[in-house]
Write a protein that holds these residues in place. Structure first.
Motif, PDB file in Angstrom:
ATOM      1  N   GLN A   1       0.996  -0.900   0.190  1.00 19.58           N
ATOM      2  CA  GLN A   1       0.286   0.177   0.729  1.00 19.58           C
ATOM      3  C   GLN A   1       0.748   0.880  -0.012  1.00 19.58           C
ATOM      4  O   GLN A   1       0.662   2.312  -0.728  1.00 19.58           O
ATOM      5  CB  GLN A   1      -0.642  -0.241   0.975  1.00 19.58           C
ATOM      6  CG  GLN A   1      -1.797   1.049   0.803  1.00 19.58           C
ATOM      7  CD  GLN A   1      -2.744   1.192   2.498  1.00 19.58           C
ATOM      8  OE1 GLN A   1      -3.295   0.416   3.128  1.00 19.58           O
ATOM      9  NE2 GLN A   1      -4.034   2.362   2.459  1.00 19.58           N
ATOM     10  N   ASP A   2       2.127   1.174   0.531  1.00 20.84           N
ATOM     11  CA  ASP A   2       3.021   2.749   0.961  1.00 20.84           C
ATOM     12  C   ASP A   2       3.254   2.869  -0.606  1.00 20.84           C
ATOM     13  O   ASP A   2       3.074   3.664  -0.840  1.00 20.84           O
ATOM     14  CB  ASP A   2       3.837   2.298   2.054  1.00 20.84           C
ATOM     15  CG  ASP A   2       2.948   2.281   3.186  1.00 20.84           C
ATOM     16  OD1 ASP A   2       2.577   2.851   3.830  1.00 20.84           O
ATOM     17  OD2 ASP A   2       3.880   1.351   4.156  1.00 20.84           O
ATOM     18  N   THR A   3       3.717   1.783  -1.272  1.00 18.89           N
ATOM     19  CA  THR A   3       4.472   1.661  -2.664  1.00 18.89           C
ATOM     20  C   THR A   3       3.279   1.834  -3.510  1.00 18.89           C
ATOM     21  O   THR A   3       3.704   3.013  -4.630  1.00 18.89           O
ATOM     22  CB  THR A   3       5.000  -0.044  -2.980  1.00 18.89           C
ATOM     23  OG1 THR A   3       6.145  -0.753  -2.041  1.00 18.89           O
ATOM     24  CG2 THR A   3       5.686   0.290  -4.094  1.00 18.89           C
ATOM     25  N   ALA A   4       2.422   1.615  -3.536  1.00 15.02           N
ATOM     26  CA  ALA A   4       1.409   1.981  -4.615  1.00 15.02           C
ATOM     27  C   ALA A   4       0.705   3.811  -3.944  1.00 15.02           C
ATOM     28  O   ALA A   4       1.143   4.534  -4.941  1.00 15.02           O
ATOM     29  CB  ALA A   4       0.070   1.371  -4.372  1.00 15.02           C
ATOM     30  N   SER A   5       1.015   4.149  -2.883  1.00 11.20           N
ATOM     31  CA  SER A   5       0.635   5.362  -2.422  1.00 11.20           C
ATOM     32  C   SER A   5       1.948   6.338  -3.642  1.00 11.20           C
ATOM     33  O   SER A   5       1.596   7.004  -3.482  1.00 11.20           O
ATOM     34  CB  SER A   5       0.743   5.428  -1.102  1.00 11.20           C
ATOM     35  OG  SER A   5       0.306   6.706  -0.600  1.00 11.20           O
ATOM     36  N   ARG A   6       3.408   5.407  -2.661  1.00  9.75           N
ATOM     37  CA  ARG A   6       4.467   7.101  -3.363  1.00  9.75           C
ATOM     38  C   ARG A   6       4.424   7.090  -5.242  1.00  9.75           C
ATOM     39  O   ARG A   6       4.467   8.014  -5.656  1.00  9.75           O
ATOM     40  CB  ARG A   6       6.054   5.951  -2.489  1.00  9.75           C
ATOM     41  CG  ARG A   6       6.551   6.813  -3.723  1.00  9.75           C
ATOM     42  CD  ARG A   6       7.856   5.357  -3.798  1.00  9.75           C
ATOM     43  NE  ARG A   6       9.439   5.788  -3.759  1.00  9.75           N
ATOM     44  CZ  ARG A   6       9.908   6.845  -3.473  1.00  9.75           C
ATOM     45  NH1 ARG A   6       9.654   7.341  -1.748  1.00  9.75           N
ATOM     46  NH2 ARG A   6      11.233   7.603  -3.602  1.00  9.75           N
ATOM     47  N   ASP A   7       3.662   5.971  -5.834  1.00 11.26           N
ATOM     48  CA  ASP A   7       3.888   5.825  -7.050  1.00 11.26           C
ATOM     49  C   ASP A   7       2.897   6.658  -7.782  1.00 11.26           C
ATOM     50  O   ASP A   7       2.858   7.379  -8.227  1.00 11.26           O
ATOM     51  CB  ASP A   7       3.466   3.863  -7.770  1.00 11.26           C
ATOM     52  CG  ASP A   7       4.382   3.368  -7.410  1.00 11.26           C
ATOM     53  OD1 ASP A   7       5.923   4.022  -7.225  1.00 11.26           O
ATOM     54  OD2 ASP A   7       4.091   2.359  -7.871  1.00 11.26           O
ATOM     55  N   ASP A   8       1.495   6.891  -7.048  1.00 14.85           N
ATOM     56  CA  ASP A   8       0.469   7.382  -7.335  1.00 14.85           C
ATOM     57  C   ASP A   8       1.023   9.187  -7.008  1.00 14.85           C
ATOM     58  O   ASP A   8       0.397   9.772  -7.533  1.00 14.85           O
ATOM     59  CB  ASP A   8      -0.699   7.207  -6.178  1.00 14.85           C
ATOM     60  CG  ASP A   8      -1.164   6.370  -6.878  1.00 14.85           C
ATOM     61  OD1 ASP A   8      -1.303   5.354  -7.468  1.00 14.85           O
ATOM     62  OD2 ASP A   8      -2.871   5.324  -5.890  1.00 14.85           O
ATOM     63  N   VAL A   9       1.882   9.445  -5.520  1.00 12.42           N
ATOM     64  CA  VAL A   9       1.833  11.040  -5.675  1.00 12.42           C
ATOM     65  C   VAL A   9       3.491  11.245  -6.552  1.00 12.42           C
ATOM     66  O   VAL A   9       3.100  12.221  -7.540  1.00 12.42           O
ATOM     67  CB  VAL A   9       2.759  10.541  -3.608  1.00 12.42           C
ATOM     68  CG1 VAL A   9       2.974  12.324  -3.915  1.00 12.42           C
ATOM     69  CG2 VAL A   9       1.369  10.372  -3.027  1.00 12.42           C
ATOM     70  N   ARG A  10       4.027  10.202  -7.264  1.00 15.81           N
ATOM     71  CA  ARG A  10       5.049  10.340  -8.497  1.00 15.81           C
ATOM     72  C   ARG A  10       3.610  10.465  -9.833  1.00 15.81           C
ATOM     73  O   ARG A  10       4.997  11.124 -10.059  1.00 15.81           O
ATOM     74  CB  ARG A  10       6.006   8.937  -7.698  1.00 15.81           C
ATOM     75  CG  ARG A  10       7.049   9.418  -8.639  1.00 15.81           C
ATOM     76  CD  ARG A  10       8.019   8.263  -8.880  1.00 15.81           C
ATOM     77  NE  ARG A  10       9.186   8.859  -9.828  1.00 15.81           N
ATOM     78  CZ  ARG A  10       9.419   8.310 -11.180  1.00 15.81           C
ATOM     79  NH1 ARG A  10       8.536   8.371 -11.526  1.00 15.81           N
ATOM     80  NH2 ARG A  10      10.832   8.854 -11.183  1.00 15.81           N
ATOM     81  N   SER A  11       3.353   9.699 -10.129  1.00 19.50           N
ATOM     82  CA  SER A  11       2.226  10.234 -11.212  1.00 19.50           C
ATOM     83  C   SER A  11       1.875  11.299 -11.224  1.00 19.50           C
ATOM     84  O   SER A  11       1.763  12.105 -12.449  1.00 19.50           O
ATOM     85  CB  SER A  11       1.661   8.913 -11.223  1.00 19.50           C
ATOM     86  OG  SER A  11       2.124   8.295 -10.927  1.00 19.50           O
TER      87      SER A  11
END
Length: 240
Positions: free
Chosen positions: A5-15
């Motif tokens: 979940q943390d990785t997905a959140s980080r990827d969403d923020v980056r995108s």
């Protein structure tokens, strides 16, 4: 411990940051892509950008990768399904590339003047698409120069054409320059427009090189040696 979940959140923020920076770049140019402006547009704090991208240059690179990767993905699909006339396929790819550069002037100039470091993965992928198009020309017996030289000539001419057109106000651009440049390159590399008496020999050598990896009964060392002979014959005509 980093969770999925943390990785997905980080990827969403980056995108989201990359999308905001891309919009700023297209709307207002490279100078408008400041850390503060991007952070405000993406709804994040400036330290988040530094944490994810290192610095502004890292962010700009990410934007370039995003836009170019999307473009290259489309080109790759077109190249994979291409059939018929390889020259017409190359012309279509050239026009698409020029159109992209003219439609994304700030980003294209940014990529083209990246510096002496390693090219971006998206640029490498774009060259791979062009390499496949050049291979089709060679396999059809249409090249009078080796594949690598043809690749570099087309790539250099394409980049030069786009940067030249971008340096001129749109209303003053020569609408026929792009096609004229491509015709000039094709005249130099295609066997169908001979410029030297031994063009037919060159065409046979280039075509033979495309099937060399599949020739039976040869060791890898023998194939490498034969490839070197062919390359030398094609690139050093004065030695023959």
């Amino acid at each position: 411990m980093v969770t999925t979940q943390d990785t997905a959140s980080r990827d969403d923020v980056r995108s989201g940051i990359v999308a905001a920076a891309t919009q700023l770049l297209r709307a207002k140019g490279a100078n408008a892509v400041t850390t503060r402006a991007v952070a405000q547009a993406a709804g994040v704090q400036a330290p988040t950008i530094y944490r994810l991208f290192g610095d502004k240059d890292g962010l700009i690179d990410a934007v370039a990768e995003h836009v170019m990767a999307t473009y290259v993905s489309g080109k790759s699909v077109a190249a994979d399904v291409a059939a018929g006339d390889p020259v017409a396929d190359l012309r279509a790819g050239w026009r698409t590339h020029v159109d992209f550069g003219l439609a994304n002037p700030e980003l294209y100039a940014l990529i083209a003047t990246r510096g002496s470091g390693a090219p971006s993965p998206a640029t490498v992928a774009g060259l791979d698409v062009l390499r496949r198009r050049v291979r089709r020309l060679a396999a059809a017996g249409l090249l009078r120069v080796d594949e690598q030289r043809a690749l570099l000539m087309i790539h250099s001419a394409g980049n030069g054409t786009i940067l030249t057109l971008l340096g001129v106000p749109p209303e003053q651009r020569d609408p026929g320059l792009s096609e004229a440049m491509l015709d000039a390159v094709l005249t130099s590399i295609l066997a169908t427009t001979p410029a030297t008496p031994d063009t037919a020999t060159n065409a046979v050598a280039v075509t033979f090189a495309t099937v060399l990896p599949d020739l039976p009964g040869l060791t890898d060392a023998e194939r490498a040696l034969m490839a070197e002979w062919l390359h030398r014959s094609l690139t050093r005509p004065q030695d023959r």
